[in-house]
Design a protein around this motif. Structure first.
Motif, short mmCIF file in Angstrom:
data_model
loop_
_atom_site.label_atom_id
_atom_site.label_comp_id
_atom_site.label_asym_id
_atom_site.label_seq_id
_atom_site.Cartn_x
_atom_site.Cartn_y
_atom_site.Cartn_z
N PRO A 36 1.34 3.93 2.89
CA PRO A 36 1.69 4.31 1.51
C PRO A 36 2.29 3.15 0.72
CG PRO A 36 2.35 6.04 3.04
CD PRO A 36 1.94 4.86 3.87
N ALA A 37 3.17 2.36 1.37
CA ALA A 37 3.81 1.25 0.67
C ALA A 37 2.80 0.15 0.37
CB ALA A 37 4.96 0.70 1.51
N LEU A 38 1.88 -0.12 1.28
CA LEU A 38 0.85 -1.12 1.04
C LEU A 38 -0.05 -0.71 -0.11
CD1 LEU A 38 -0.17 -2.07 4.69
CD2 LEU A 38 0.79 -3.64 3.00
N ALA A 39 -0.47 0.54 -0.10
CA ALA A 39 -1.34 1.03 -1.18
C ALA A 39 -0.62 0.98 -2.52
CB ALA A 39 -1.80 2.45 -0.86
N ALA A 40 0.66 1.32 -2.52
CA ALA A 40 1.44 1.29 -3.76
C ALA A 40 1.56 -0.14 -4.28
CB ALA A 40 2.82 1.89 -3.53
N ARG A 41 1.77 -1.10 -3.38
CA ARG A 41 1.87 -2.50 -3.83
C ARG A 41 0.52 -2.99 -4.36
NH1 ARG A 41 4.07 -7.95 -0.61
NH2 ARG A 41 3.91 -9.29 -2.46
N SER A 42 -0.56 -2.62 -3.70
CA SER A 42 -1.88 -2.98 -4.18
C SER A 42 -2.08 -2.50 -5.61
CB SER A 42 -2.96 -2.38 -3.27
OG SER A 42 -4.24 -2.45 -3.87
N ALA A 43 -1.67 -1.27 -5.88
CA ALA A 43 -1.84 -0.70 -7.22
C ALA A 43 -0.90 -1.35 -8.23
CB ALA A 43 -1.60 0.80 -7.17
N ALA A 44 0.36 -1.54 -7.84
CA ALA A 44 1.35 -2.07 -8.77
C ALA A 44 1.04 -3.51 -9.17
CB ALA A 44 2.74 -1.99 -8.14
N GLU A 45 0.55 -4.31 -8.22
CA GLU A 45 0.28 -5.72 -8.49
C GLU A 45 -1.19 -6.02 -8.73
OE1 GLU A 45 2.08 -8.12 -5.44
OE2 GLU A 45 3.98 -7.02 -5.52
N GLN A 46 -2.02 -4.99 -8.72
CA GLN A 46 -3.47 -5.12 -8.91
C GLN A 46 -4.05 -6.16 -7.95
OE1 GLN A 46 -4.16 -5.72 -13.12
NE2 GLN A 46 -3.74 -3.58 -13.58
N ARG A 47 -3.83 -5.91 -6.67
CA ARG A 47 -4.31 -6.78 -5.61
C ARG A 47 -5.37 -6.08 -4.76
NH1 ARG A 47 -1.38 -11.39 -4.60
NH2 ARG A 47 0.59 -11.57 -5.77
N VAL A 48 -6.36 -6.85 -4.32
CA VAL A 48 -7.37 -6.33 -3.41
C VAL A 48 -6.77 -6.23 -2.01
CG1 VAL A 48 -9.66 -6.68 -2.42
CG2 VAL A 48 -9.20 -7.38 -4.78
N PRO A 70 -6.82 -10.88 -12.73
CA PRO A 70 -7.14 -12.08 -11.94
C PRO A 70 -7.24 -11.69 -10.47
CG PRO A 70 -5.31 -12.49 -13.44
CD PRO A 70 -5.54 -11.02 -13.45
N LEU A 71 -8.13 -12.34 -9.75
CA LEU A 71 -8.36 -11.98 -8.35
C LEU A 71 -7.14 -12.33 -7.51
CD1 LEU A 71 -10.31 -10.88 -6.26
CD2 LEU A 71 -11.21 -13.19 -5.98
N ARG A 72 -6.54 -11.30 -6.93
CA ARG A 72 -5.38 -11.47 -6.06
C ARG A 72 -5.59 -10.62 -4.83
NH1 ARG A 72 -2.05 -11.19 -11.29
NH2 ARG A 72 -2.35 -8.94 -11.14
N PHE A 73 -5.03 -11.06 -3.70
CA PHE A 73 -5.20 -10.35 -2.44
C PHE A 73 -3.86 -9.87 -1.90
CE2 PHE A 73 -8.75 -13.49 -2.42
CZ PHE A 73 -9.81 -12.59 -2.43
N LEU A 74 -3.96 -8.83 -1.07
CA LEU A 74 -2.82 -8.32 -0.30
C LEU A 74 -3.33 -8.06 1.10
CD1 LEU A 74 0.02 -7.12 0.13
CD2 LEU A 74 -0.85 -4.96 -0.80
N LEU A 75 -2.68 -8.64 2.11
CA LEU A 75 -3.11 -8.50 3.49
C LEU A 75 -2.05 -7.79 4.31
CD1 LEU A 75 -4.89 -10.81 2.29
CD2 LEU A 75 -4.94 -11.79 4.59
N ASP A 76 -2.49 -7.00 5.26
CA ASP A 76 -1.53 -6.28 6.10
C ASP A 76 -1.04 -7.15 7.25
OD1 ASP A 76 -3.45 -6.17 8.14
OD2 ASP A 76 -4.02 -4.10 7.71
N VAL A 77 -0.18 -6.59 8.07
CA VAL A 77 0.54 -7.34 9.09
C VAL A 77 -0.37 -8.00 10.12
CG1 VAL A 77 0.83 -5.31 10.58
CG2 VAL A 77 2.50 -7.17 10.69
#
Length: 245
Positions: free
Chosen positions: A121-133, A88-95
């Motif tokens: 590294p932590a942002l990229a890992a969260r993107s991968a773990a939660e399958q977020r754009v 499902p389409l989910r987003f992750l945004l930085d600070v």
């Protein structure tokens, strides 16, 4: 420039990434016979998240293609609307994108946001773990291979950022269903359930409330509701026109 070269033509939308000295119709780039075309494009400053079809002498090739001297490369921008498979389409945004995060949540998009700088590294890992754009203006972050998916946010203005994201991904809009503070799902609430968050005037004036199922924050149609309603109406109209057009 010494050594074998290829000639690369970028779509106009990608010129923002190419250093000013190289912004001509065709960029000359060195090739070593080993590095992939994707590597060469990134070395010129363009994140692969923004790259669509790649043509070599008129034929489409993958980013893994190893270019040889004399080839002419055309780099197109990513197709819109962009479909992200597998989740499902989910987003992750930085600070740096707090306002955009709140507006996406207002529209009901599942939007995680890091209010502190936790590092690439932590942002990229969260993107991968939660399958977020991953949405960011940080090109280095968008080049990290472990990202689930990513997109560069081209504007520095929240209004333009929102239209860009809506036009690129066409997320399903479910306004007023998410907490703008934490991204939790809202539920209907009685006045008694949220009474401890209400000032006397609010308690006396309003009767319809919602509450975040995650953080407990209360919502009602207060002084800023008209402004938020305008954002919602414009976004819904924008998305409808994009889908129909």
């Amino acid at each position: 420039m010494n050594g074998p070269e290829i000639h690369v033509e970028f779509a106009p939308e990608l010129h923002v990434f190419v250093p000013r000295a190289r912004r001509s119709d065709t960029v000359r780039a060195a090739t070593d016979g080993v590095s992939s075309l994707g590597h060469v494009i990134e070395s010129l400053g363009v994140p692969l998240t923004e790259v669509g079809a790649l043509l070599v002498d008129g034929q489409e090739v993958p980013v893994s293609h190893v270019p040889v001297a004399g080839e002419s490369v055309t780099v197109r921008t990513v197709a819109r609307p962009q479909r992200v498979p597998g989740a499902p389409l989910r987003f992750l945004l930085d600070v740096h994108l707090g306002t955009l995060a709140r507006r996406l949540r207002l529209l009901g998009a599942d939007t995680a946001y890091e209010s502190t700088d936790i590092g690439d590294p932590a942002l990229a890992a969260r993107s991968a773990a939660e399958q977020r754009v991953m949405l960011s203006r940080d090109r280095g972050l968008l080049r990290r291979r472990e990202l689930w998916a990513g997109a560069f946010v081209y504007s520095t203005r929240p209004e333009e950022q929102l239209w860009d994201v809506l036009g690129r991904f066409e997320p399903e809009l479910l306004p007023w269903t998410r907490c703008t503070a934490c991204n939790g799902v809202l539920r209907e609430a009685t006045k008694d359930e949220v009474a401890d968050q209400l000032k006397h005037g609010t308690h006396a004036t309003y009767d319809v409330f919602a509450q975040c199922s995650a953080c407990g924050r209360a919502y009602w149609r207060g002084a800023h509701h008209e402004q938020l309603e305008a954002i919602v109406e414009q976004a819904v109209a924008f998305t409808r026109s994009a889908v129909e057009g």
